[in-house]
Design an enzyme around this catalytic site. Structure first.
Site, PDB file in Angstrom:
ATOM      1  N   GLU A 116       0.847  -4.697  -2.462  1.00 36.41           N
ATOM      2  CA  GLU A 116      -0.360  -4.228  -3.145  1.00 36.41           C
ATOM      3  C   GLU A 116      -0.045  -2.860  -3.692  1.00 36.41           C
ATOM      4  O   GLU A 116       0.129  -1.897  -2.935  1.00 36.41           O
ATOM      5  CB  GLU A 116      -1.535  -4.203  -2.171  1.00 36.41           C
TER       6      GLU A 116
ATOM      7  N   CYS B  82      -6.208   2.922  -5.213  1.00 38.53           N
ATOM      8  CA  CYS B  82      -5.507   2.060  -6.161  1.00 38.53           C
ATOM      9  C   CYS B  82      -6.467   1.360  -7.110  1.00 38.53           C
ATOM     10  O   CYS B  82      -6.100   1.009  -8.231  1.00 38.53           O
ATOM     11  CB  CYS B  82      -4.662   1.023  -5.410  1.00 38.53           C
TER      12      CYS B  82
ATOM     13  N   ASN C 156      -3.744   6.973   1.489  1.00 43.24           N
ATOM     14  CA  ASN C 156      -5.070   7.189   0.910  1.00 43.24           C
ATOM     15  C   ASN C 156      -6.207   6.551   1.713  1.00 43.24           C
ATOM     16  O   ASN C 156      -7.206   7.185   1.998  1.00 43.24           O
ATOM     17  CB  ASN C 156      -5.109   6.723  -0.546  1.00 43.24           C
TER      18      ASN C 156
END
Length: 490
Positions: A253, A287, A154
Site C-alpha cells: 500500500e 496516503c 503516519n
C-alpha cells in the site's frame, strides 16, 4: 499498560530486551523536539531469531482451536478499548497526531482487530464436484506460515495492526518492523497488548533495527512467505522486486496523488468542507489525502475564495491542545522537501493564494492555483499543501485526475449521486468517494490502490484471503480407470 519508557525494548521470542545491534535509536517528539525514548536497535541475528521462533510457534498456533484464537483477538479488542487514553497520548507525543486524529486511529485499530477476531471462524473450506467419477475435491484454507510486516510513521498503530491482526487471527506467525520514527506507537505497544491478550510467546515479535545495519533481511529471509508493506512507492517497488525474485507474495500500500473533482452542479459549501477534511487531516500526512482539487470553471472562483477563507481559520500548533487540527510534520526533512516543490511550482507559473509559514516542524497551510503540470500537483506533498486546478468540463476533470502515476483514492462532488458515480467509475484509482472526501477506511471494505499506489487489498474477507492460501486435496472413493492399469498391460 506501563509507561512509555518500559516499551523501548525490542520484543523478540516472547522477551522484552535490548537489541544486539550497534545503534542507539533516539525517538523524539516532532513538536517539541524532546527525546521521549531510546532503543538499542535489533541486529540481523535478532531478526533471524524472531523469524525462526515465529516459525516454530506458528506450527502449534495453527492447531489451536479457532474459538480460542478468536477469544484472544477479542481480548485484544478489550485492551485497546480500555487503554484508549494512553494510546492517544503515545500517538500525540511520538507521531505528532492531533487529539482528533489519534482518536480516529485508535477507532480504526479497534475495528480491524474486532473484524479479525471473526477470521478464525471463517476459514472454512469447500467441496467442489469433479470431472472424475468417484472423486471429491476439497479446498482447504490455511495460514501462509509467517508474515513480515513493515509499517509507516503516519498512522503507525493502525497501519501495522491492519496486517498484524488478520495475520495472527488466520493462524500465522508475525514479525513486525515499525518505522524508526514511531517504534512504540507503531510497534511495541502492539506487542504489549497482544502479549497481554494471550498471543503465545515467540509467535509475534517486534524488531526495531537500523536499516543501514540490517539491509533487506526483513524481506530476504527465507521464512516469511508474505511481506506486507505500507509506505512510499520507491521503497515499495524495491520490496516488490525482491519478493518477485524470491517468489514471495507482497502486499503493497503505497503513495497517492489523490484528486477531488468538483463538478458543475456540485454544492460548493459541501465540497469545500470535504476538501478541508481530505486535505488537512493529520496535516496532509495520509496516503489518501487530497493533493489536487479540480474545480469546474463556473464554480472555481467561489470555491477558491471559500476554501482559502476557511483554511485560514484552522488552528495550527501544539497537537497536545485538543482544538489543534494541524500539528507538526514528522521531521524537518519533510518540510524542506515540500517547500522545494512549492518553490518549483511557483517558478512553473503556479500562484500562491495562501502563503504558509513554518515554525519548527509545524507547517501552516499553503494553497496554490495552477495546472496539473506544476510540481505540487505532480508530486505527493504529504503535508498541508493543496493545488487547485480549473477544469472546463467533466471529461477534462477526469483526464486531470488520471494524469498521474498513482491511483489510490479520490473524491467526486456532484449534484446527484449517480452523476458522481458515473464520473468516479472513469477514474483509475482503487477508491473514490462521492460527495465526500478521500480519507476513508473501513474494516469490511476493499482498501487498496491501482498503478503505482500498490498491490493487494485490505479489509474484511480480502484481508483473510491475503494472509492465507488454499490447498486442493482430492479423494478417490472408487478405483479410477487408468491406461496403466494391469488389465490394460496384459
Amino acid at each position: 499498560m506501563g509507561s512509555y519508557s518500559e516499551l523501548t525494548k525490542n520484543y523478540i521470542s516472547g522477551q522484552w530486551r535490548d537489541g544486539t545491534g550497534n545503534t542507539e535509536l533516539k525517538v523524539d517528539n516532532p513538536y517539541s523536539g524532546e527525546i521521549i525514548g531510546q532503543f538499542k536497535t535489533a541486529s540481523i541475528d535478532d531478526i533471524k531469531e524472531a523469524y525462526e521462533t515465529a516459525k516454530k510457534a506458528q506450527i502449534e498456533w495453527q492447531k489451536v482451536n479457532p474459538f480460542e484464537r478468536a477469544t484472544i483477538m477479542e481480548k485484544a479488542v478489550q485492551l485497546f478499548e480500555s487503554n484508549r487514553e494512553e494510546l492517544v497520548d503515545i500517538l500525540i507525543k511520538e507521531s505528532g497526531s492531533s487529539h482528533l486524529k489519534a482518536n480516529v486511529e485508535v477507532d480504526f485499530v479497534i475495528a480491524i482487530t474486532k473484524e479479525s477476531a471473526s477470521f478464525p471462524l471463517r476459514m472454512g473450506g469447500e467441496i467442489i464436484p469433479s470431472l472424475v467419477a468417484g472423486k471429491e475435491n476439497r479446498i482447504y484454507r490455511k495460514p501462509v506460515g509467517v508474515v513480515g510486516v513493515i509499517g509507516p510513521f503516519n498512522f503507525p498503530m493502525y497501519l501495522a495492526q491492519r496486517s498484524v491482526a488478520p495475520a495472527l487471527a488466520t493462524g500465522n506467525g508475525v514479525v513486525l518492523k515499525p518505522d524508526s520514527q514511531t517504534p512504540v506507537s507503531g510497534g511495541t505497544i502492539l506487542a504489549k497488548i497482544m502479549e497481554e491478550a494471550g498471543v503465545p510467546k515467540g509467535l509475534f515479535s517486534v524488531v526495531v533495527p537500523n536499516r543501514k545495519e540490517v539491509g533487506d533481511i526483513m524481506i530476504e529471509h527465507p521464512i516469511p512467505r508474505v511481506i506486507s508493506f505500507t509506505g512510499s512507492t520507491g521503497v515499495g517497488r524495491h520490496i516488490g522486486e525482491i519478493c518477485g525474485r524470491l517468489i514471495k507474495k507482497s502486499i503493497l500500500e503505497l503513495g497517492g496523488n489523490n484528486a477531488l473533482l468538483v463538478l458543475e452542479d456540485a454544492d460548493v459549501d459541501r465540497a469545500v468542507n470535504s476538501a478541508l477534511f481530505g486535505k488537512f487531516m493529520h496535516n496532509g500526512q495520509i496516503c489518501m489525502s487530497l493533493n489536487r482539487i479540480v474545480v469546474h470553471e463556473k464554480l472555481y472562483d467561489k470555491f477558491v475564495e471559500k476554501f482559502v477563507s476557511l483554511t485560514e481559520k484552522i488552528k495550527v500548533g501544539n497537537p497536545a491542545d485538543k482544538d489543534t487540527l494541524i500539528g507538526p510534520l514528522i521531521n524537518k526533512r519533510s518540510i524542506e522537501h515540500i517547500l522545494s516543490h512549492v518553490e518549483k511550482a511557483k517558478s512553473q507559473g503556479a500562484t500562491v493564494v495562501l502563503e504558509g509559514k513554518t515554525e519548527g516542524n509545524v507547517m501552516h497551510p499553503y494553497i496554490l492555483t495552477g495546472t496539473n503540470d506544476v510540481a505540487t500537483a505532480q508530486n505527493e506533498m504529504f503535508g498541508p499543501v493543496a493545488t487547485i486546478i480549473k477544469a472546463q468540463n467533466d471529461q477534462e476533470a477526469i483526464d486531470i485526475a488520471n494524469d498521474t502515476q498513482y491511483g489510490l483514492s479520490g473524491a467526486v462532488h456532484a449534484g446527484t449521486v449517480e452523476r458522481g458515480v458515473e464520473v468516479a467509475k472513469q477514474i483509475v484509482t482503487g477508491m473514490v468517494h462521492v460527495n465526500d472526501q478521500s480519507v476513508n477506511d473501513e474494516p469490511l471494505i476493499a482498501f487498496g490502490g491501482e498503478k503505482d499506489s500498490g498491490i493487494g487489498r485490505f479489509g474484511g474477507i480480502r484481508s483473510l484471503h491475503e494472509f492465507t492460501t488454499e490447498q486442493w486435496i482430492s479423494t478417490q472413493t472408487e478405483e479410477r480407470e487408468s491406461p496403466f492399469h494391469v488389465n490394460y498391460l496384459h
